[in-house]
Design an enzyme around this catalytic site. Structure first.
Site, mmCIF file in Angstrom:
data_model
loop_
_atom_site.group_PDB
_atom_site.id
_atom_site.type_symbol
_atom_site.label_atom_id
_atom_site.label_comp_id
_atom_site.label_asym_id
_atom_site.label_seq_id
_atom_site.Cartn_x
_atom_site.Cartn_y
_atom_site.Cartn_z
ATOM 1 C CG ASN A 106 53.020 87.072 53.760
ATOM 2 O OD1 ASN A 106 52.709 85.985 53.273
ATOM 3 N ND2 ASN A 106 52.139 87.865 54.342
ATOM 4 C CG HIS A 123 58.043 80.533 53.896
ATOM 5 N ND1 HIS A 123 56.721 80.463 53.558
ATOM 6 C CD2 HIS A 123 58.343 79.336 54.466
ATOM 7 C CE1 HIS A 123 56.236 79.264 53.873
ATOM 8 N NE2 HIS A 123 57.194 78.564 54.436
ATOM 9 C CB CYS A 155 79.053 84.158 52.597
ATOM 10 S SG CYS A 155 78.987 84.287 54.394
ATOM 11 C CB CYS A 158 81.841 80.913 55.092
ATOM 12 S SG CYS A 158 80.425 80.650 54.017
HETATM 13 N N1 APR Z 1 41.623 88.891 53.457
HETATM 14 C C1 APR Z 1 41.501 87.657 54.023
HETATM 15 N N2 APR Z 1 41.929 86.523 53.425
HETATM 16 C C2 APR Z 1 42.495 86.647 52.199
HETATM 17 C C3 APR Z 1 42.653 87.895 51.544
HETATM 18 C C4 APR Z 1 42.181 89.045 52.230
HETATM 19 N N3 APR Z 1 42.285 90.276 51.697
HETATM 20 N N4 APR Z 1 43.242 87.670 50.336
HETATM 21 C C5 APR Z 1 43.445 86.336 50.239
HETATM 22 N N5 APR Z 1 43.001 85.729 51.354
HETATM 23 C C6 APR Z 1 43.061 84.297 51.687
HETATM 24 C C7 APR Z 1 42.870 83.372 50.516
HETATM 25 O O1 APR Z 1 41.491 83.100 50.330
HETATM 26 C C8 APR Z 1 43.650 82.135 50.967
HETATM 27 O O2 APR Z 1 42.833 81.291 51.767
HETATM 28 O O3 APR Z 1 44.384 84.063 52.146
HETATM 29 C C9 APR Z 1 44.764 82.719 51.824
HETATM 30 C C10 APR Z 1 46.100 82.764 51.117
HETATM 31 O O4 APR Z 1 46.524 81.437 50.941
HETATM 32 P P1 APR Z 1 47.792 81.133 49.990
HETATM 33 O O5 APR Z 1 47.637 81.891 48.721
HETATM 34 O O6 APR Z 1 47.960 79.647 49.940
HETATM 35 O O7 APR Z 1 49.033 81.794 50.739
HETATM 36 P P2 APR Z 1 49.845 81.180 51.941
HETATM 37 O O8 APR Z 1 48.959 80.356 52.820
HETATM 38 O O9 APR Z 1 50.601 82.275 52.571
HETATM 39 O O10 APR Z 1 50.896 80.198 51.190
HETATM 40 C C11 APR Z 1 51.881 79.588 51.995
HETATM 41 O O11 APR Z 1 52.958 78.808 49.981
HETATM 42 O O12 APR Z 1 53.641 79.298 47.832
HETATM 43 C C12 APR Z 1 54.070 79.142 49.136
HETATM 44 O O13 APR Z 1 55.941 80.097 50.137
HETATM 45 C C13 APR Z 1 54.677 80.406 49.661
HETATM 46 O O14 APR Z 1 54.519 81.361 51.869
HETATM 47 C C14 APR Z 1 53.763 80.801 50.808
HETATM 48 C C15 APR Z 1 53.158 79.478 51.210
#
Ligand code: APR
Length: 259
Positions: A106, A123, A155, A158
């Site tokens: 995040n 990230h 920057c 640089c």
């Molecule tokens: N409690 C538990 N699980 C949750 C909750 C909650 N309150 N809310 C959402 N989730 C779960 C969802 O069901 C899903 O399985 O968290 C997961 C989130 O997955 P993604 O939306 O894919 O997020 P993430 O895995 O962080 O994505 C990775 O993708 O878009 C890029 O750079 C962005 O860092 C991100 C990366």
């Protein structure tokens, strides 16, 4: 034994427990995730395709990149968000000496706002700027006047154009956070995987590397993920992180009093 008690026991018995978090840990702070039931990409697959063009836009035309970045509603939402009980629970586990590090995908800085100190932002961060040439990072607030006058921040080391520290699709992960994250994944004997679908690489490699290195992998997530189906996670605590992580902290406290 119920799973809350089981993971509390695993945490107390671990030598080096870490957490790996994704957007799901911030949804209870009002920040939508990407692929969950009401995620940003789930609701608008075209938005994900557009996200793949952002880094190329910066390389071609930093001023165009900044115009879009400053218009993004997501970035301003992130900066106003507050940590939720899940972030605070991980910070509590760190202050109890149970959790050694949080590796997060995040960019919202909520782990640090909740009090976690050893946080690796795989990230990047929406509140910092980064130079892709020399790797320098700066607090975004230093450049507010430059950004408000619609100029491209440069920057201080640089002179290259700065971008948000946020790692966009197709952008290389900065070496410092990449190395630190894989070192932590190799060092840990327990990894709590909280709120991630674990489908975006190379971040999604981290729980798999830890598993191959003998660590116990525990998912805390609304739904099963590829880690569950592939047998990477030893078990999954299904449900909201904001409800389950505080329960786990309470159970850890009980176990520590008994021991
Ligand atoms: N409690 C538990 N699980 C949750 C909750 C909650 N309150 N809310 C959402 N989730 C779960 C969802 O069901 C899903 O399985 O968290 C997961 C989130 O997955 P993604 O939306 O894919 O997020 P993430 O895995 O962080 O994505 C990775 O993708 O878009 C890029 O750079 C962005 O860092 C991100 C990366």
């Amino acid at each position: 034994m119920d799973l809350i008690r089981r993971v509390a026991k695993d945490l107390v018995e671990a030598n080096y427990a870490i957490a790996f978090t994704g957007a799901g840990i911030s949804t209870e702070s009002g920040i939508p995730d990407f692929r969950g039931p009401s995620g940003i990409w789930t609701r608008d697959p075209e938005a994900e395709k557009r996200a793949y063009e952002i880094y190329g836009k910066f390389l071609r035309d930093p001023s165009e990149y900044w115009k879009e970045a400053l218009r993004s509603p997501l970035y301003s939402l992130l900066e106003k968000a507050e940590p939720n009980p899940a972030h605070k629970a991980l910070a509590d586990l760190e202050s109890m000496g149970i959790l050694m590090c949080v590796i997060t995908q995040n960019i919202d800085g909520l782990h640090q706002k909740a009090g976690s100190r050893n946080v690796v932002e795989f990230h990047g961060s929406v509140s910092k700027l980064r130079c892709i040439r020399c790797g320098s990072r700066f607090d975004k607030r230093k450049f507010i006047k430059v950004l408000e006058s619609h100029n491209v921040p440069e920057c201080e080391n640089c002179g290259s154009a700065l971008k948000l520290d946020v790692v966009h699709f197709t952008e290389p992960i900065p070496t410092d956070v990449y190395v630190k994250s894989f070192e932590e994944a190799m060092k840990c004997d327990l990894m709590l995987v909280c709120g991630t679908s674990a489908v975006v690489y190379p971040a999604a490699e981290l729980p798999r590397v830890a598993k191959r290195n003998g660590a116990k992998i525990v998912e805390i997530n609304l739904e099963e993920t590829s880690l569950t189906f592939e047998g990477v996670s030893d078990y999954i605590i299904k449900g909201k992180v904001g409800e389950n992580l505080p329960k786990i902290v309470e159970e850890v406290k009980k176990l520590r009093i008994q021991s």
